[in-house]
Design a protein around this motif. Structure first.
Motif, PDB file in Angstrom:
ATOM      1  N   GLU C 209      -0.685 -22.142 -73.351  1.00  0.00           N
ATOM      2  CA  GLU C 209      -0.340 -22.846 -72.205  1.00  0.00           C
ATOM      3  C   GLU C 209      -0.009 -21.711 -70.993  1.00  0.00           C
ATOM      4  OE1 GLU C 209      -0.406 -25.909 -71.010  1.00  0.00           O
ATOM      5  OE2 GLU C 209       0.008 -27.257 -72.820  1.00  0.00           O
ATOM      6  N   PHE C 210       0.585 -20.672 -71.636  1.00  0.00           N
ATOM      7  CA  PHE C 210       1.378 -19.683 -70.372  1.00  0.00           C
ATOM      8  C   PHE C 210      -0.065 -18.879 -70.028  1.00  0.00           C
ATOM      9  CE2 PHE C 210       5.586 -19.647 -69.494  1.00  0.00           C
ATOM     10  CZ  PHE C 210       6.363 -20.873 -70.117  1.00  0.00           C
ATOM     11  N   ARG C 214      -0.715 -21.545 -66.999  1.00  0.00           N
ATOM     12  CA  ARG C 214       0.324 -21.099 -65.969  1.00  0.00           C
ATOM     13  C   ARG C 214       0.241 -19.624 -65.739  1.00  0.00           C
ATOM     14  NH1 ARG C 214       3.955 -24.430 -70.272  1.00  0.00           N
ATOM     15  NH2 ARG C 214       3.129 -26.179 -69.912  1.00  0.00           N
ATOM     16  N   ALA C 216       0.942 -16.946 -66.617  1.00  0.00           N
ATOM     17  CA  ALA C 216       2.046 -16.120 -66.828  1.00  0.00           C
ATOM     18  C   ALA C 216       2.479 -15.597 -68.307  1.00  0.00           C
ATOM     19  CB  ALA C 216       3.421 -16.890 -66.219  1.00  0.00           C
TER      20      ALA C 216
END
Lengths: 439, 129, 219
Positions: C209-210, C214, C216
């Protein structure tokens, strides 16, 4: 210790709880747990080793160093863990505390992800608690009002259709004095950019629309704003747990852009709306990708600067500090672009807060917490003394933050602690410093 | 975190003192042990084995039961090798399919004890400290 | 003694290993099915590269923010987990058993090293217990399940240490040690110890996910 010792009266939560029976609670809790959750919640609940490392993550916990009930795991321990252990057999009083905790003591900022070795997403767990509260009809009054507004008007602030276009035309009219020939093109098909904002902008921060129009005009951007619903990209339903309505809002936003056959959506300087459009609403709708590409204002301004389309007449006097909004930093990795834009605009140093970038502390307003209204204002101000210390340590007079919630949260913290700092959006500074036509 | 330090030191002390106590318990002489020189420095205390007493207790009269012949890892119970030290045939690091000295001891002793349901089978029962 | 030893190294060992391996496989499989059925909007973003990026970054001591913020715990947990895995796998006495039962043989740790590593595990267990008792943010969230997991892990090492040094009655201790180890194996899929099975995947999901959505870091 715990939420039961710090209950605050809220009309919405109180009325919702008064309608509950243990049977109804059990039925709805299990309907959500069985129907809407799966492997994520199960593994999180089971494998959290209760190591307590997440205590270092949360601004609420760090601001209440003697009270472990504010830690991320402590919050889960008082809410979701109980629901799972008791299989939903809890009483209405429990639901009151659970709702207050989930809506007002967690900003869903996801900083705890950076402290958890096994990657437990506490924000997801708290969102699920909120989802259950929503289904139980137990939501804070102020937040529910915005959710009702979304459901009735497709915007957060009860802005009527004609008020919306009136506001745009009014701003266009004002701006043409300063920028002859400026337009705020409504419903212009095939534009490069579809610009959407949150409803508080036409409602009480209209100058932001003025500034955006000025920047678009001077940069020669082919842009448009929608004349009807879909213009508000904000989403309190995502935070109240009304996911059905969240889905409708996001569909409306995207469809409005698709109808105008635009190339891209640019969202104004707001964090939570970006989370909703970019990361959350699309998933509820079952869309892996966005039907129309979405970028945040920070990235858009960065692009304009790279292309040399923003020309400055002067630079903004520094030094400044930057408040990294969780939803575009932990949520979209815009921290470096935000700094590059800031360096372009500011004459002087960027004095960083520590920690910063992905590790920055939340403003304590986001995640719908500020939208729970006056009854809970002190919860988020007292719950973020670490932010006050962070801000004070920079010693600067200007805080730049491209997010409405960060503005709201930091505004209250700055006032409460008498820090004497000014808050700026990027567009405030771009507008102030950019070349303007000879008057 | 600072509160942990005393606990840590305490844990260390408990463990160290236990270790010291253990090391001094041993020294049982006057028993025969299986400690062929071939092993060099021993990993564990030599296995206790009093030859005559064992055979008396186990009612073993035929030497070939233990002092077997054979090659390439196959035992030949018809050829007695009485009088030949085990390490003569079983090398510590054997070549080919031959059984190593350690494995030969373990296999010979433990397998028989398990079959008979009598005699030591776990490490510390032979390798006494 | 012989009958008891036969039982715990024979049928009981098969049983414990069976529960461990089949249980872990079943839990992984059913969790995979559940994830595909109920977490499709998360599953869709799983990405091998970003999963590994996250796992690797969290495997480096003091690399992740979480490690830097709690140095004592970081040292304790890394030392604990490394020793917890290496000692049972590479202990001479255990390898001798593999050889005895299956003819398998591989590299071993010197006994003195394994002994020290066992003490490290026990010391870490004491630290974990101490945190649960004295650190308020840990005490607040500690439940019976957490103590159970800690006891289950401590016992094989404690009894193993005592059996190796032949403190107290050796025959009782060695049986207790084997049983304690078997309890731990069988408990892995069904207690908090299941993080052994699932942690890589929760970490991988966050990393995906990151990394992929995202853009990040998640460490």
């Amino acid at each position: 210790m715990g939420i039961t010792e710090r209950l605050i009266e809220d009309v919405g939560i109180r009325r919702g709880v008064s309608r509950l029976t243990p049977e109804k609670i059990e039925k709805i809790v299990n309907a959500v747990l069985k129907g809407e959750t799966g492997a994520r919640l199960k593994t999180y609940a089971e494998t959290c080793m209760r190591c307590g490392l997440c205590a270092e993550a949360c601004h609420f916990a760090l601001s209440h160093p003697d009270d472990p009930s504010y830690t991320p795991a402590g919050k889960v321990h008082q809410t979701m863990s109980v629901l799972l252990d008791k299989k939903g057999r809890v009483d209405p009083d429990f639901v009151y505390g659970m709702a207050q905790l989930a809506y007002t003591e967690c900003n869903l900022c996801r900083r705890c992800v950076h402290l958890c070795p096994i990657g437990i997403d506490t924000a997801y767990i708290m969102s699920t608690v909120r989802r259950i509260c929503h289904k139980l009809g137990v939501t804070p009054q102020y937040m529910q009002d915005t959710a009702h507004s979304h459901a009735s008007t497709f915007n957060q602030m009860w802005v009527k259709d004609d008020e919306w276009t009136d506001s745009l035309i009014w701003q266009e009219d004002e701006a043409r004095e300063e920028f002859p020939g400026l337009r705020i093109p409504l419903d212009k098909e095939g534009s490069d950019i579809y610009y959407s904002v949150i409803a508080p902008e036409p409602k009480f921060r209209t100058q932001l629309i003025y500034q955006a129009a000025a920047i678009m005009h001077m940069a020669g951007v082919d842009w448009t704003m929608p004349a009807s619903t879909g213009w508000d990209n904000s989403d309190m339903c995502m935070f109240s747990g009304d996911f059905e309505m969240m889905g409708r809002l996001k569909r409306q936003h995207f469809e409005s852009a698709q109808k105008l056959k635009v190339k891209r959506i640019v969202m104004g300087e707001c964090g939570h709306a970006f989370r909703s459009v970019y990361d959350t609403g699309n998933r509820w709708l079952g869309w892996r990708h966005h039907p129309v590409p979405v970028i945040h204002a920070v990235e858009f301004y960065w692009e304009l600067i790279q292309e040399g389309r923003i020309k400055l007449a002067k630079k903004f006097p520094g030094p400044v500090t930057i408040q990294d909004p969780c939803n575009i930093v932990r949520g979209r990795g815009l921290q470096e672009k935000l700094r590059e834009v800031t360096r372009f605009l500011v004459d002087g140093d960027i004095i960083e807060m520590h920690p910063n970038r992905e590790h920055n502390f939340c403003c304590a307003a986001g995640g719908g917490v500020i939208n729970c209204g006056p009854p809970f204002k002190n919860v988020r101000v007292d719950g973020n003394t670490v932010k006050a210390e962070q801000l004070r340590a920079t010693g600067v007079k200007t805080v730049i933050t491209p997010c409405h919630n960060c503005h709201g949260g930091l505004h209250d913290i700055i006032h409460h602690h008498k820090l004497g700092m000014d808050l700026k959006f990027l567009s405030d500074i771009i507008y102030e410093c950019m070349e303007k036509p000879e008057a | 975190m600072k509160r942990i330090l005393p606990l840590l030191i305490l844990a260390g002390l408990v463990c160290v003192s236990a270790l010291v106590a253990v090391q001094t318990v041993m020294a049982q002489d006057a028993i025969t042990k299986l400690a062929p020189e071939a092993f060099g420095k021993l990993t564990r205390p030599a296995a206790v084995f009093v030859h005559d007493k064992h055979n008396e207790k186990a009612k073993l009269e035929d030497c070939v039961v233990c002092h077997h012949g054979g090659k390439d890892g196959v035992i030949d119970r018809t050829a007695s090798t009485e009088g030949t030290p085990c390490s003569e045939c079983h090398k510590v690091k054997p070549a080919g399919k031959a059984t190593s000295l350690q494995r030969a001891y373990h296999k010979q002793c433990i397998d028989c004890h398990r079959t008979k349901g009598k005699g030591p089978v776990a490490c510390g029962q032979c390798h006494k400290r | 003694m012989n009958a008891a030893y036969e039982f715990v190294t024979g049928p009981l060992a098969w049983f414990a290993w069976g529960i461990f391996i089949l249980g872990a496989a079943w839990r992984l499989y059913s969790m995979y099915q559940l994830a595909k059925k109920k977490d499709a909007s998360s599953w869709a973003f799983m990405d091998l590269g970003f999963s590994l990026r996250s796992i690797v970054n969290w495997l480096i001591p003091f690399n992740a923010l979480g490690w830097r913020k709690s140095p004592v715990m970081t040292v304790a947990t890394f030392a604990f987990h490394i020793c917890l895995i290496l000692v049972p796998v590479f202990l001479v006495a255990h390898v001798v058993l593999w050889t005895e039962f299956f003819g398998i043989s591989y590299a071993t740790l010197p006994d003195s090293v394994a002994d020290a590593m066992t003490l490290v595990v026990l010391a870490a267990c004491l630290i974990f217990a101490g945190r649960r008792l004295t650190q308020k943010e840990v005490a607040y969230i500690t439940t019976g399940k957490d103590w159970l997991a800690l006891v289950i892990v401590t016992l094989p090492f404690l009894t193993g240490f005592l059996a190796y040094h032949q403190i107290f009655d050796y025959q009782v201790m060695i049986i207790a040690h084997i049983v304690a180890g078997e309890i731990m194996l069988a408990a892995i899929p069904f207690t908090r110890l299941s993080h052994m099975v699932f942690a890589a995947f929760t970490r991988a999901y966050m990393g995906s996910e990151f990394g992929g959505v995202r853009h990040a870091r998640d460490w």
